[in-house]
Design an enzyme around this catalytic site. Structure first.
Site, PDB file in Angstrom:
ATOM      1  N   ASP A 118      32.187 -21.702 -42.555  1.00 43.05           N
ATOM      2  CA  ASP A 118      33.580 -22.473 -43.169  1.00 43.05           C
ATOM      3  C   ASP A 118      33.997 -23.583 -42.652  1.00 43.05           C
ATOM      4  O   ASP A 118      34.411 -24.479 -43.979  1.00 43.05           O
ATOM      5  CB  ASP A 118      34.728 -21.440 -43.740  1.00 43.05           C
ATOM      6  CG  ASP A 118      35.212 -21.954 -44.792  1.00 43.05           C
ATOM      7  OD1 ASP A 118      34.916 -22.028 -45.709  1.00 43.05           O
ATOM      8  OD2 ASP A 118      37.029 -21.510 -44.199  1.00 43.05           O
ATOM      9  N   TYR A 134      37.068 -13.022 -41.295  1.00 39.70           N
ATOM     10  CA  TYR A 134      37.643 -12.298 -42.762  1.00 39.70           C
ATOM     11  C   TYR A 134      37.040 -11.007 -43.002  1.00 39.70           C
ATOM     12  O   TYR A 134      37.642 -10.416 -43.905  1.00 39.70           O
ATOM     13  CB  TYR A 134      35.940 -12.747 -43.532  1.00 39.70           C
ATOM     14  CG  TYR A 134      35.855 -14.654 -44.100  1.00 39.70           C
ATOM     15  CD1 TYR A 134      36.233 -15.479 -42.881  1.00 39.70           C
ATOM     16  CD2 TYR A 134      36.469 -15.087 -45.161  1.00 39.70           C
ATOM     17  CE1 TYR A 134      36.437 -17.163 -43.343  1.00 39.70           C
ATOM     18  CE2 TYR A 134      36.468 -16.035 -45.386  1.00 39.70           C
ATOM     19  CZ  TYR A 134      36.195 -16.817 -44.178  1.00 39.70           C
ATOM     20  OH  TYR A 134      36.638 -18.568 -44.382  1.00 39.70           O
ATOM     21  N   LYS A 154      33.029 -19.886 -29.494  1.00 37.37           N
ATOM     22  CA  LYS A 154      33.300 -20.470 -28.783  1.00 37.37           C
ATOM     23  C   LYS A 154      33.021 -18.948 -27.798  1.00 37.37           C
ATOM     24  O   LYS A 154      34.261 -18.435 -26.906  1.00 37.37           O
ATOM     25  CB  LYS A 154      34.317 -20.758 -29.422  1.00 37.37           C
ATOM     26  CG  LYS A 154      34.986 -21.424 -30.271  1.00 37.37           C
ATOM     27  CD  LYS A 154      35.131 -22.560 -29.753  1.00 37.37           C
ATOM     28  CE  LYS A 154      37.112 -22.703 -28.287  1.00 37.37           C
ATOM     29  NZ  LYS A 154      36.952 -24.062 -27.967  1.00 37.37           N
ATOM     30  N   ASP A 170      32.224 -27.534 -44.611  1.00 35.68           N
ATOM     31  CA  ASP A 170      33.145 -28.514 -45.349  1.00 35.68           C
ATOM     32  C   ASP A 170      33.011 -30.013 -44.597  1.00 35.68           C
ATOM     33  O   ASP A 170      33.000 -30.738 -45.852  1.00 35.68           O
ATOM     34  CB  ASP A 170      34.775 -28.482 -45.816  1.00 35.68           C
ATOM     35  CG  ASP A 170      35.357 -27.390 -46.558  1.00 35.68           C
ATOM     36  OD1 ASP A 170      34.135 -26.440 -47.668  1.00 35.68           O
ATOM     37  OD2 ASP A 170      36.609 -27.555 -47.061  1.00 35.68           O
ATOM     38  N   ASP A 196      33.848 -26.170 -31.383  1.00 37.65           N
ATOM     39  CA  ASP A 196      35.554 -27.258 -31.387  1.00 37.65           C
ATOM     40  C   ASP A 196      33.647 -29.019 -30.867  1.00 37.65           C
ATOM     41  O   ASP A 196      34.330 -30.239 -31.742  1.00 37.65           O
ATOM     42  CB  ASP A 196      36.176 -27.570 -30.781  1.00 37.65           C
ATOM     43  CG  ASP A 196      35.830 -27.197 -29.183  1.00 37.65           C
ATOM     44  OD1 ASP A 196      34.066 -26.731 -29.016  1.00 37.65           O
ATOM     45  OD2 ASP A 196      35.934 -27.220 -28.509  1.00 37.65           O
TER      46      ASP A 196
HETATM   47  C1  IPM Z   1      34.072 -20.983 -49.217  1.00 34.89           C
HETATM   48  C2  IPM Z   1      35.327 -20.550 -49.861  1.00 34.89           C
HETATM   49  C3  IPM Z   1      36.104 -19.719 -49.891  1.00 34.89           C
HETATM   50  C4  IPM Z   1      35.682 -18.939 -48.415  1.00 34.89           C
HETATM   51  C5  IPM Z   1      37.496 -19.063 -50.222  1.00 34.89           C
HETATM   52  C6  IPM Z   1      37.432 -19.360 -51.703  1.00 34.89           C
HETATM   53  C7  IPM Z   1      37.276 -17.093 -49.874  1.00 34.89           C
HETATM   54  O1  IPM Z   1      36.123 -22.012 -48.732  1.00 34.89           O
HETATM   55  O2  IPM Z   1      32.822 -20.389 -49.881  1.00 34.89           O
HETATM   56  O3  IPM Z   1      34.069 -21.785 -48.040  1.00 34.89           O
HETATM   57  O4  IPM Z   1      36.778 -18.801 -47.428  1.00 34.89           O
HETATM   58  O5  IPM Z   1      34.946 -18.273 -47.894  1.00 34.89           O
HETATM   59 MG    MG Z   2      35.700 -22.880 -47.442  1.00 33.89          MG
END
Ligand code: IPM
Ligand code: MG
Length: 351
Positions: A245, A137, A188, A249, A221
């Site tokens: 990240d 990032y 990884k 999710d 993975d």
């Molecule tokens: C998260 C989001 C952010 C990230 C974006 C909005 C920059 O996806 O907080 O998970 O990638 O960190």
């Molecule tokens: Mg995210």
């Protein structure tokens, strides 16, 4: 001493969910000072930058910062350094909140809202500790360059130092000690140098200070696969910024709704934390009063516990959320028909 919470509603559904946090905070702790500043696309439209220097400076001096969401199609064409997301990355970096704690908890009342079978997710209680201020990032060099003949080259750099790995791993081990005593470190190392260093540093730290915690190394993975296969095998997962990240999710969806998941980004002890719902700005439902405010409300709950010194109020708030859900409060993401405000009302009623 008065404590101060800085609210950054941001874009999309951000302002709607933060409005409910404001109501809950008022009811729960009338003396908490609430401030507010524009953030993300809203700040860009108002002042030409996704976060102003003044907001960054204020964020470093308050007790905690709570963000709604950033981004949306309106700003898709904006230069990268001005994008709403760039404001969030700058804030994380400047606040030095290197450890992002993302719990994924499956409320019993909601096990059927998960895309997975009830028997696989019921009782799920895991935490992803995501490194938040390093890795790909932020790594340099990065950019898109012309290499002639109509061709371009895009570059991102994944980079970690020993210290960056150690400090986030320490947070994971400390957390595991207070929970199930198990840490999975996901990387990884089979293909990446940063992954190899990650594994070495975590192994060393474990041997030196946390031998009482069980440590498992897992390739990222495989971790993604195991999360949908048998998620309850995990307790704490520590991983880098990008894998974190993605895996967070995935973990969020196990619980039935990403609309339920809070997160806390923490730095060194005593510094203000940055609290964010894991969901994004959800432009498809923004402005319609449909968003689930629970992720934001539970992010406030984490702020009460971890930055504002009020675990007692945090306990009351999490009990109220549980009661509201047990009584059948459901926004659309949970298969119900309630709006944002009604869900806020349900939590307030339970309080
Ligand atoms: C998260 C989001 C952010 C990230 C974006 C909005 C920059 O996806 O907080 O998970 O990638 O960190
Ligand atoms: Mg995210």
């Amino acid at each position: 001493m008065t404590k101060t919470l800085l609210l950054l509603p941001g874009d999309g559904i951000g302002p709607e969910v933060i409005a409910e946090v404001r109501r809950v905070a008022r009811a729960l702790w009338p003396d908490l000072a609430l401030e507010e500043a524009p953030f993300g696309g809203a700040a860009l439209d108002a002042g030409g930058e996704p976060v102003s220097d003044a907001t960054v400076a204020r964020a470093k001096t308050v007790d905690a910062v709570l963000m709604g969401a950033v981004g949306g199609p309106k700003w898709a064409g904006v230069a990268r350094h001005l994008r709403p997301e760039a404001g969030l990355l700058r804030l994380r970096k400047e606040m030095e909140v290197f450890a992002n704690i993302r719990p994924a908890l499956c409320f019993a009342a909601l096990a059927d809202a998960s895309a997975l079978k009830r028997e696989i997710v019921e009782g799920l209680d895991i935490v992803i500790v995501r490194e938040l201020t390093g890795g790909v990032y932020f790594g340099e060099p990065r950019g898109i360059e012309d290499i002639g003949g109509g061709e371009k080259r895009g570059v991102d750099t994944q980079v970690y130092t020993s210290n960056e790995i150690r400090r986030v791993a320490r947070v994971a081990f400390e957390l595991a000690r207070k929970r199930g005593g198990l840490v999975h470190s996901a990387e990884k190392s089979n293909v990446m140098e940063t992954g190899l260093l990650w594994r070495e540093e975590v192994t060393k730290l474990h041997a030196a200070d946390y031998a009482d915690v069980k440590l498992e190394h897992i390739l990222a993975d495989n971790c993604a696969m195991q999360l949908v296969k048998a998620p309850r095998q995990f307790d704490v997962i520590v991983t880098d910024n990008l894998f974190g990240d993605i895996l967070s999710d995935e973990a969020a969806m196990l619980t039935g709704s990403i609309g339920l998941l809070p997160s806390a980004a923490l730095g060194e002890a005593g510094k203000p934390g940055l609290y964010e719902p894991v969901h994004g700005s959800a432009p498809d439902i923004a402005g319609q009063g449909l968003a689930n405010p629970l992720a934001a409300i539970l992010s406030f709950e984490m702020a009460l516990r971890l930055s504002l010194g009020r675990a007692d109020l945090a306990d009351r708030l999490s009990a109220a959320v549980k009661t509201a859900l047990d009584k059948g409060a459901r926004t659309r993401d949970l298969g119900g028909a309630m709006g944002t405000r009604e869900m806020g009302d349900a939590v307030l009623a339970a309080l």
